[in-house]
Design a protein around this motif. Structure first.
Motif, PDB file in Angstrom:
ATOM      1  N   PHE A   1     -21.351 -21.464  28.726  1.00  0.00           N
ATOM      2  CA  PHE A   1     -21.473 -22.375  29.876  1.00  0.00           C
ATOM      3  C   PHE A   1     -22.873 -22.969  30.034  1.00  0.00           C
ATOM      4  O   PHE A   1     -23.041 -24.175  30.206  1.00  0.00           O
ATOM      5  CB  PHE A   1     -21.067 -21.634  31.160  1.00  0.00           C
ATOM      6  N   GLY A   2     -23.880 -22.110  29.933  1.00  0.00           N
ATOM      7  CA  GLY A   2     -25.255 -22.572  30.099  1.00  0.00           C
ATOM      8  C   GLY A   2     -25.683 -23.512  28.984  1.00  0.00           C
ATOM      9  O   GLY A   2     -26.393 -24.494  29.219  1.00  0.00           O
TER      10      GLY A   2
ATOM     11  N   ALA B   1     -23.961 -18.350  39.953  1.00  0.00           N
ATOM     12  CA  ALA B   1     -24.156 -18.098  38.524  1.00  0.00           C
ATOM     13  C   ALA B   1     -24.126 -19.420  37.764  1.00  0.00           C
ATOM     14  O   ALA B   1     -24.983 -19.681  36.921  1.00  0.00           O
ATOM     15  CB  ALA B   1     -23.071 -17.155  38.004  1.00  0.00           C
ATOM     16  N   ALA B   2     -23.154 -20.276  38.099  1.00  0.00           N
ATOM     17  CA  ALA B   2     -23.043 -21.567  37.416  1.00  0.00           C
ATOM     18  C   ALA B   2     -24.282 -22.420  37.675  1.00  0.00           C
ATOM     19  O   ALA B   2     -24.825 -23.050  36.772  1.00  0.00           O
ATOM     20  CB  ALA B   2     -21.788 -22.296  37.887  1.00  0.00           C
ATOM     21  N   ILE B   3     -24.744 -22.429  38.929  1.00  0.00           N
ATOM     22  CA  ILE B   3     -25.928 -23.222  39.269  1.00  0.00           C
ATOM     23  C   ILE B   3     -27.146 -22.705  38.514  1.00  0.00           C
ATOM     24  O   ILE B   3     -27.917 -23.477  37.949  1.00  0.00           O
ATOM     25  CB  ILE B   3     -26.151 -23.209  40.803  1.00  0.00           C
ATOM     26  N   SER B   4     -27.279 -21.375  38.468  1.00  0.00           N
ATOM     27  CA  SER B   4     -28.440 -20.806  37.775  1.00  0.00           C
ATOM     28  C   SER B   4     -28.416 -21.151  36.282  1.00  0.00           C
ATOM     29  O   SER B   4     -29.447 -21.189  35.635  1.00  0.00           O
ATOM     30  CB  SER B   4     -28.503 -19.295  37.969  1.00  0.00           C
ATOM     31  N   LEU B   5     -27.218 -21.405  35.751  1.00  0.00           N
ATOM     32  CA  LEU B   5     -27.112 -21.750  34.334  1.00  0.00           C
ATOM     33  C   LEU B   5     -27.317 -23.248  34.094  1.00  0.00           C
ATOM     34  O   LEU B   5     -27.167 -23.733  32.979  1.00  0.00           O
ATOM     35  CB  LEU B   5     -25.757 -21.313  33.783  1.00  0.00           C
ATOM     36  N   GLY B   6     -27.629 -23.985  35.174  1.00  0.00           N
ATOM     37  CA  GLY B   6     -28.001 -25.380  34.996  1.00  0.00           C
ATOM     38  C   GLY B   6     -26.974 -26.390  35.448  1.00  0.00           C
ATOM     39  O   GLY B   6     -27.126 -27.581  35.226  1.00  0.00           O
ATOM     40  N   SER B   7     -25.875 -25.921  36.088  1.00  0.00           N
ATOM     41  CA  SER B   7     -24.863 -26.859  36.548  1.00  0.00           C
ATOM     42  C   SER B   7     -25.211 -27.321  37.969  1.00  0.00           C
ATOM     43  O   SER B   7     -25.336 -26.494  38.862  1.00  0.00           O
ATOM     44  CB  SER B   7     -23.501 -26.160  36.512  1.00  0.00           C
ATOM     45  N   PRO B   8     -25.365 -28.636  38.194  1.00  0.00           N
ATOM     46  CA  PRO B   8     -25.706 -29.103  39.547  1.00  0.00           C
ATOM     47  C   PRO B   8     -24.617 -28.724  40.558  1.00  0.00           C
ATOM     48  O   PRO B   8     -23.454 -28.583  40.162  1.00  0.00           O
ATOM     49  CB  PRO B   8     -25.781 -30.630  39.383  1.00  0.00           C
TER      50      PRO B   8
ATOM     51  N   GLN C   1     -24.314 -26.970  29.602  1.00  0.00           N
ATOM     52  CA  GLN C   1     -25.105 -27.718  30.586  1.00  0.00           C
ATOM     53  C   GLN C   1     -26.359 -28.303  29.931  1.00  0.00           C
ATOM     54  O   GLN C   1     -26.921 -29.274  30.412  1.00  0.00           O
ATOM     55  CB  GLN C   1     -25.534 -26.829  31.758  1.00  0.00           C
ATOM     56  N   ARG C   2     -26.817 -27.670  28.838  1.00  0.00           N
ATOM     57  CA  ARG C   2     -28.027 -28.133  28.170  1.00  0.00           C
ATOM     58  C   ARG C   2     -27.722 -29.082  27.023  1.00  0.00           C
ATOM     59  O   ARG C   2     -28.588 -29.367  26.200  1.00  0.00           O
ATOM     60  CB  ARG C   2     -28.820 -26.921  27.663  1.00  0.00           C
TER      61      ARG C   2
ATOM     62  N   ALA D   1     -32.198 -25.142  42.424  1.00  0.00           N
ATOM     63  CA  ALA D   1     -31.858 -23.947  41.647  1.00  0.00           C
ATOM     64  C   ALA D   1     -31.393 -24.279  40.232  1.00  0.00           C
ATOM     65  O   ALA D   1     -31.756 -23.586  39.280  1.00  0.00           O
ATOM     66  CB  ALA D   1     -30.787 -23.143  42.374  1.00  0.00           C
ATOM     67  N   HIS D   2     -30.608 -25.351  40.080  1.00  0.00           N
ATOM     68  CA  HIS D   2     -30.031 -25.617  38.753  1.00  0.00           C
ATOM     69  C   HIS D   2     -31.060 -26.159  37.766  1.00  0.00           C
ATOM     70  O   HIS D   2     -30.767 -26.282  36.586  1.00  0.00           O
ATOM     71  CB  HIS D   2     -28.825 -26.549  38.868  1.00  0.00           C
TER      72      HIS D   2
ATOM     73  N   ARG E   1     -24.424 -14.073  28.841  1.00  0.00           N
ATOM     74  CA  ARG E   1     -24.421 -15.416  29.430  1.00  0.00           C
ATOM     75  C   ARG E   1     -25.816 -15.803  29.922  1.00  0.00           C
ATOM     76  O   ARG E   1     -26.241 -16.943  29.805  1.00  0.00           O
ATOM     77  CB  ARG E   1     -23.419 -15.442  30.596  1.00  0.00           C
TER      78      ARG E   1
ATOM     79  N   PHE F   1     -25.695 -10.688  38.008  1.00  0.00           N
ATOM     80  CA  PHE F   1     -25.297 -10.318  39.365  1.00  0.00           C
ATOM     81  C   PHE F   1     -24.647  -8.940  39.409  1.00  0.00           C
ATOM     82  O   PHE F   1     -24.101  -8.466  38.420  1.00  0.00           O
ATOM     83  CB  PHE F   1     -24.300 -11.328  39.919  1.00  0.00           C
TER      84      PHE F   1
ATOM     85  N   ILE G   1     -33.509 -20.106  34.991  1.00  0.00           N
ATOM     86  CA  ILE G   1     -33.712 -18.662  35.131  1.00  0.00           C
ATOM     87  C   ILE G   1     -32.377 -17.968  34.841  1.00  0.00           C
ATOM     88  O   ILE G   1     -31.343 -18.402  35.322  1.00  0.00           O
ATOM     89  CB  ILE G   1     -34.170 -18.316  36.563  1.00  0.00           C
TER      90      ILE G   1
ATOM     91  N   PHE H   1     -16.962 -16.441  35.330  1.00  0.00           N
ATOM     92  CA  PHE H   1     -16.032 -17.492  35.719  1.00  0.00           C
ATOM     93  C   PHE H   1     -14.629 -17.031  35.354  1.00  0.00           C
ATOM     94  O   PHE H   1     -14.297 -16.926  34.168  1.00  0.00           O
ATOM     95  CB  PHE H   1     -16.384 -18.802  35.011  1.00  0.00           C
TER      96      PHE H   1
END
Lengths: 262, 356
Positions: B99-100, A164-171, B103-104, B73-74, B147, B82, B78, B88
């Protein structure tokens, strides 16, 4: 409401406590004795045997060495063991089953054998520096605990959280530190404590690795006891206990809090 | 913002097992397509390939014309929802949703505002400071949805998002998901094993089996006109009767089934009919009658059950076990001889199944 407790259970519990706490009481008591020999109950109260520890330079040096080795080998074991445990759990299906067994092997081999093997095939063979040999020996000794304890934490970790974290853009690497580690925090703390205690109390591996000039505290205690039977041994033991408890408290506080503050 | 997804002849393996075979799928902008099938059919694999958690052996995945196939993937941008929420656990509801954005590089007031607005949209504004552990299943899934939506992804993907919820909540949530998806116009892929769920919320549904798409169509077409025997069984066609054409007479054909019973079918109704075919229908598509003079499949009636709108009969015929419905006005008894008459509007013609 009254709950019935069988008298035998009470007796049993009392005995368990006596066996657990008894030795500690005796050691602490003897350390405080004013006599020149080990005795219990203490006769006359004195802190002279605690002063004596620091009067003997071998104790001073070995306390430092033991702490250094415990910290460094625990740190290295965490550095190797956490990623190993992660990989073993994350890719459990893809990896062969014997791989996770590999990491517990050092526990299955008697420590004396491990120590002797390290001495013969590494320390003596390559005339490795004593300190380095001690670090390697202790790292090997505590690594299985890290892998086991962290694996146990990860067993209940849902790896889709990581996805989930990766899909949200976290490497992936950043995700490991910001998402995965905070969620196995208690495992890391537990592993640290186990490793530290195991290392600082170790005799069987250290006895082969130590040599001229460098020794660890438990080995020094043994050496001292061979010549003297004074309460210094008891006071060192108390000091060792206090050190361990102190380190645990600090780890619990700092590691716990830093992780909480993400 | 929203983009079309194009999956082009993807093949994927787990070790040496082939899990997807030459799968292609085009999803238009703003469309919601479900991947429907039993476990092991490849639907989740397809989703994970698009998300970037798996790499295909061959083939190509494009989003809005941009090749995603080898993109980490990151970097794919997308939104994923789940099955087990995957919130988290150590972050609050607001931090989960933010969170997303973090990251942006979105931070401070802008982030707080967008998180707040999104939480209001899913009706959880008052729970922003809670930890996920303190939420109910439905609330957790709403947080997961928020999220995924707050990053305004060009593509949303759902992996069995409702299967951990109870039945009532499942129905409410799927309406909610569809409304949010519609309002945003986000292209979506929805993976599920629940036929009702897939049919109720999708623009189109891909029925999958053994790593292939068996049929991709609107729910209406799938339900009424399955394209093959597998899909027919999947959508609940109880009766699949293999038949051979024995005579063609202008606009009519006569076909014979095992045991020798013959029926006449109109080409006007069914279009072309191959020499060998399967007549497929639900129990509704076979009418039970005790009128011995009509053309139909002779049977001895078995157990009769009451369905409210009709009686249903277990029928033993020379062509095997069939299910048929009869009128409430004329209940027939177990053991009675009757005929089963195909109702053309309820029947469909399928190609014969390949011999396994």
């Amino acid at each position: 409401m009254t709950s019935k407790i069988h008298p035998a259970l009470i007796v049993f519990t009392v005995f368990v406590f006596i066996f657990l706490v008894g030795p500690l009481v005796i050691v602490i008591g003897s350390a405080l004795s004013n006599t020149t020999y080990l005795t219990f109950p203490p006769q006359g109260l004195s802190l002279r045997w605690f002063e004596n520890i620091f009067a003997i330079s071998a104790f001073r040096r070995t306390i430092i060495t033991s702490l250094q080795i415990a910290f460094i080998s625990t740190f290295i074991a965490l550095l190797i063991g956490i990623p190993a445990a992660y990989a073993l759990n994350r890719y459990r299906i893809q990896l062969p089953g014997w791989l996770s067994t590999l990491f517990v092997l050092p526990v299955l081999v008697p420590e004396l054998v491990l120590g002797f093997a390290l001495l013969k095939n590494f320390a003596a063979e390559f005339s490795a520096p004593i300190f380095l040999s001690l670090i390697i020996g202790h790292t090997l000794l505590v690594l299985p605990y890290v892998v086991r304890v962290i694996s146990a934490s990860l067993a209940s970790f849902d790896f889709s959280i990581e996805e989930a974290a990766i899909s949200l853009g976290s490497p992936p690497l950043k995700t490991f530190f910001t998402i995965l580690l905070p969620n196995v925090r208690s495992g890391v703390i537990a592993a640290f404590i186990l490793c530290f205690i195991t290392s600082i109390n170790d005799v069987s591996i250290s006895i082969f690795m130590t040599g001229p000039g460098i020794s660890t505290l438990p080995i020094q205690i043994l050496a001292h006891m061979e010549q003297f039977f004074d309460p210094t041994v008891a006071s060192v033991s108390v000091l060792l206990m206090a050190l361990t408890v102190g380190v645990m408290a600090i780890v619990e506080r700092t590691l716990g809090l830093t992780f909480l503050a993400k | 913002m929203t983009q079309n997804l194009s999956i082009q002849s993807i093949t994927a393996h787990y070790g040496s097992t082939k899990v997807l075979e030459d799968l292609s799928l085009e999803i238009a902008e703003g469309e919601l397509v479900s991947l429907l099938g039993a476990s092991g059919c490849g639907k989740t694999t397809t989703l994970r390939l698009v998300a970037g958690f798996l790499e295909p052996t061959s083939g190509k995945i494009e989003l809005g014309g941009k090749d995603l196939t080898r993109l980490p993937a990151h970097q794919r941008n997308i939104g994923l929802v789940f099955q087990n929420y995957a919130l988290f656990p150590h972050l609050s509801v607001a931090e989960n949703v933010g969170f997303g954005l973090k990251q942006r590089g979105v931070s401070g007031d802008v982030k707080a505002k967008r998180v707040g607005a999104m939480l209001e949209r899913v009706g959880l504004g008052h729970l922003a400071d809670r930890l996920p552990g303190a939420l109910s299943g439905g609330q957790k899934q709403r947080v997961a949805l928020a999220r995924a939506l707050v990053i305004e992804p060009p593509l949303l993907m759902f992996d069995e998002p409702l299967s951990n919820l109870d039945a009532k909540l499942r129905v409410d949530m799927r309406v909610e998901i569809r409304q949010l998806q519609r309002a945003n116009g986000t292209t979506s892929v929805y993976v599920t094993h629940d036929q009702e769920e897939a049919f109720s919320i999708s623009d189109r549904v891909a029925i999958m089996h053994a790593g292939r798409i068996m049929q991709l169509d609107t729910p209406e077409v799938l339900y009424q006109r399955p394209a093959n025997a597998f899909v027919a069984r999947f959508v609940g066609f109880e009766n699949l009767i293999p038949m051979d054409v024995v005579a063609r007479d202008g606009a009519k054909i006569t076909a014979e089934m095992a045991g020798g019973a013959r029926i006449t079918l109109s080409l006007e109704q069914f279009g072309t009919i191959p020499d060998s075919f399967i007549l497929a229908c639900r129990a509704d598509g076979l009418a039970v009658t005790d009128n011995a003079s009509v053309e139909g499949i002779p049977t001895k009636l078995g157990l009769r059950t009451y369905l409210g709108r009709a009686y249903q009969y277990q029928c033993e015929t020379a062509a095997g076990h069939l299910l048929a419905n009869g009128p409430l006005t004329r209940p027939l008894d177990i053991g009675a001889n009757a005929k089963l008459v195909p109702v053309p509007e309820q029947c469909t013609i399928l190609a014969p199944e390949p011999v396994a």
